[in-house]
Design a protein around this motif. Structure first.
Motif, mmCIF file in Angstrom:
data_model
loop_
_atom_site.group_PDB
_atom_site.id
_atom_site.type_symbol
_atom_site.label_atom_id
_atom_site.label_comp_id
_atom_site.label_asym_id
_atom_site.label_seq_id
_atom_site.Cartn_x
_atom_site.Cartn_y
_atom_site.Cartn_z
ATOM 1 N N GLY A 183 0.686 -1.106 0.629
ATOM 2 C CA GLY A 183 0.123 -0.434 -0.144
ATOM 3 C C GLY A 183 0.509 1.354 -0.295
ATOM 4 N N HIS A 198 0.790 -1.454 -6.461
ATOM 5 C CA HIS A 198 0.340 -2.347 -5.449
ATOM 6 C C HIS A 198 -0.929 -3.101 -5.262
ATOM 7 C CE1 HIS A 198 -2.824 -0.219 -3.513
ATOM 8 N NE2 HIS A 198 -4.308 -0.359 -4.525
ATOM 9 N N THR A 247 -4.236 -4.772 -3.590
ATOM 10 C CA THR A 247 -4.977 -4.444 -2.407
ATOM 11 C C THR A 247 -5.495 -5.876 -1.737
ATOM 12 O OG1 THR A 247 -7.281 -4.903 -3.569
ATOM 13 C CG2 THR A 247 -6.632 -2.947 -3.679
ATOM 14 N N TRP A 301 -6.040 -8.685 5.806
ATOM 15 C CA TRP A 301 -5.576 -8.633 4.950
ATOM 16 C C TRP A 301 -5.748 -10.262 5.287
ATOM 17 C CZ3 TRP A 301 -2.289 -7.456 0.187
ATOM 18 C CH2 TRP A 301 -2.456 -6.850 0.449
#
Length: 520
Positions: A256, A266, A268, A306
């Motif tokens: 991030g 990057h 997510t 996560w």
């Protein structure tokens, strides 16, 4: 008679021959807590005031009775996580500084980080390609659209990084033999590869940094995801072929962060889940079935989310050994505990920590020592299986790095601290105070040691921080205690029917070592 232990290191800094006699090894062990005589308990201390730095103190004897109003109570039957180890990062910056030092300084660094007389590091992390603490941007295949990776090569590492890591591995192997009498590969140094970015041609923005739009576009191209998984696997193979003990990988460093001035990429939680499930997991599982894969590799603030996303997919759950995390968002130890409670069969590992560099590394800042001890104790009490610091060694300006021009000297202070700061021009080496702080755990808690239950009563609970282990070497009990207050604290260590009355000065760190039989 004495048995000589021989270690030969043939790397950039020349050929060095180290001999360790059995008597000398036993003497070191006795001084630092691994050989305990009779009912004596050994103590090693570091303090802000008074000059103690991993200093052995007079031995103490256990007692039948002790004051109980301020106490640390040890439960050797409450076995928690097994410890993988402790270490730092083999960046190109660290390797570059190391290579410029005279042989005497290089040997000192190796001894103090990986040797029997040092803090006995056995873990390492190294970037897979360039990072901010590299001399410039580089990757292992910079030929655009080379989807078959015909031009792949890790030859960039030959000059600096590979020799640096191999020298450390050799020293660690010698230490494991001389101190613990272990010759099996399970006790060798374990290296973790972490990518900061894929080659720019594999990304939407076309660059290894996240320039120009930060996270937007700083992602893998859809048609390059299998290519990058293959690139990942070839990197592991090449490091192994070059004698590097690659134990594991993280999927992406700080997914991030999205820096405009240095390498980043990057993900997510959802896109990392999909990449592991559909591309990276199948490739690494086929090519490197024993490799450990760690997800996330960013701060503790979002670790629960996560972990939930990654582990809730059964395929990803099978591919991942555990979750890697960093310390930059604060303590958040409860997030580690929650993650463990949700997924108790998975693993947690601290993989990066650092602080801003100091203006004068010849006069270190003690607060950094307490910061490291506080974080390590909190992590280890909450199921972390090890701790990896950032750069092993840097220069007097906290570099080199290519993310900031001239280390931002002047109005802005950039660069990073490292536990060893060196002056390549003079050859002088300066050990920062958190070197000793980390050593209070790393030196006395070998791989395979087990965290055991410990609770506080009275002042020991209110004013001290502590964590305890049973050593995998000799079943000794190791207790690390931190006092961040100004005043000394009296307390007792209780376990079973015996106890130890003691005290800790203000702004101090202590490590107690005693045979389990003495306290149960």
């Amino acid at each position: 008679g004495a048995v000589g232990i021989r270690w030969v290191c043939r790397e950039r800094f020349g050929t060095m021959l180290l001999k360790r006699a059995a008597f000398a090894s036993l003497l070191v062990c006795a001084l630092f807590g691994f050989v305990t005589l009779s009912s004596a308990v050994s103590l090693v201390q570091s303090s802000r005031d008074g000059g103690d730095r991993l200093t052995p103190k007079p031995e103490m004897d256990v007692k039948d009775t002790c004051p109980a109003t301020s106490a640390i109570k040890i439960n050797v039957d409450e076995r928690r996580q097994s410890i993988l180890g402790f270490g730092g990062a083999f960046t190109e910056a660290a390797a570059s500084v190391f290579s410029k030092l005279p042989e005497k300084s290089q040997l000192l660094i190796m001894e103090k980080l990986f040797g029997a007389d040092g803090i006995r590091y056995n873990l390492g992390r190294t970037p897979m390609g360039s990072c901010d603490f590299s001399l410039g941007y580089y990757n292992f295949d910079n030929v655009k659209n080379d989807d078959n990776l015909e031009h792949f090569s890790t030859a960039h590492n030959d000059a600096l990084i590979y020799p640096f890591i191999r020298a450390a591995q050799n020293m660690t192997t010698a230490t494991m033999h001389s101190v613990y009498n272990r010759n099996d590969s399970d006790w060798d140094m374990s290296i973790i590869l972490s990518p900061w970015s894929a080659p720019g041609w594999m990304k939407e923005n076309g660059h290894m940094s996240c320039f120009p739009l930060s996270c937007l576009g700083c992602v893998l191209k859809e048609d390059k995801k299998d290519v990058y998984a293959h690139y990942f696997s070839k990197s592991v193979s090449s490091y192994l072929d070059n004698g590097i003990n690659v134990w594991g990988v993280t999927v992406q460093n700080e997914p991030g962060a999205c820096s405009l001035t240095y390498e980043g990429m990057h993900f997510t939680d959802e896109t990392e889940r999909d990449f592991v499930r559909d591309h990276l997991g199948p490739r690494l599982s086929a090519d490197h079935p024993n490799l450990k894969v760690l997800g996330y590799d960013h701060n503790k603030d979002h670790i629960v989310r996560w972990a939930n996303t990654l582990y809730s997919d059964k395929d990803v759950n099978n591919y991942l050994w555990g979750i890697a995390f960093h310390w930059y968002s604060g303590d958040q130890f409860d997030h580690l505990a929650t993650t463990h409670d949700l997924f108790p069969d998975k693993h947690l590992l601290a993989t990066e920590a650092t602080v801003a560099r100091e203006k004068d590394p010849t006069h270190p800042e003690w607060s950094h020592a307490e910061h490291y001890a506080h974080d390590m104790i909190g992590d280890l009490r909450n199921w972390a299986e090890g701790f990896i610091d950032w750069n092993l060694v840097l220069d007097m300006l906290g570099g080199p790095d290519h993310a900031f021009l001239d280390h931002c000297e002047g109005l802005i202070k950039c660069g990073s601290d490292a536990m060893i700061i060196a002056n390549p021009e003079s050859g002088d080496v300066y050990f920062q105070d958190f070197y000793y702080s980390v050593g209070h755990t790393a030196k006395f808690v070998p791989r395979g040691s087990v965290n055991i239950g410990s609770t506080g009563v009275g002042d020991a609970n209110d004013k001290l921080e502590f964590v305890s282990f049973v050593s995998s070497f000799d079943e000794s009990v190791v207790v690390i205690v931190l006092n961040q207050g100004d005043d000394s604290v009296d307390f007792s260590i209780f376990a079973g029917k015996n106890c130890l009355p003691t005290s800790i000065p203000g702004h101090s760190i202590q490590t107690y070592s005693f045979q389990k039989s003495e306290l149960v």
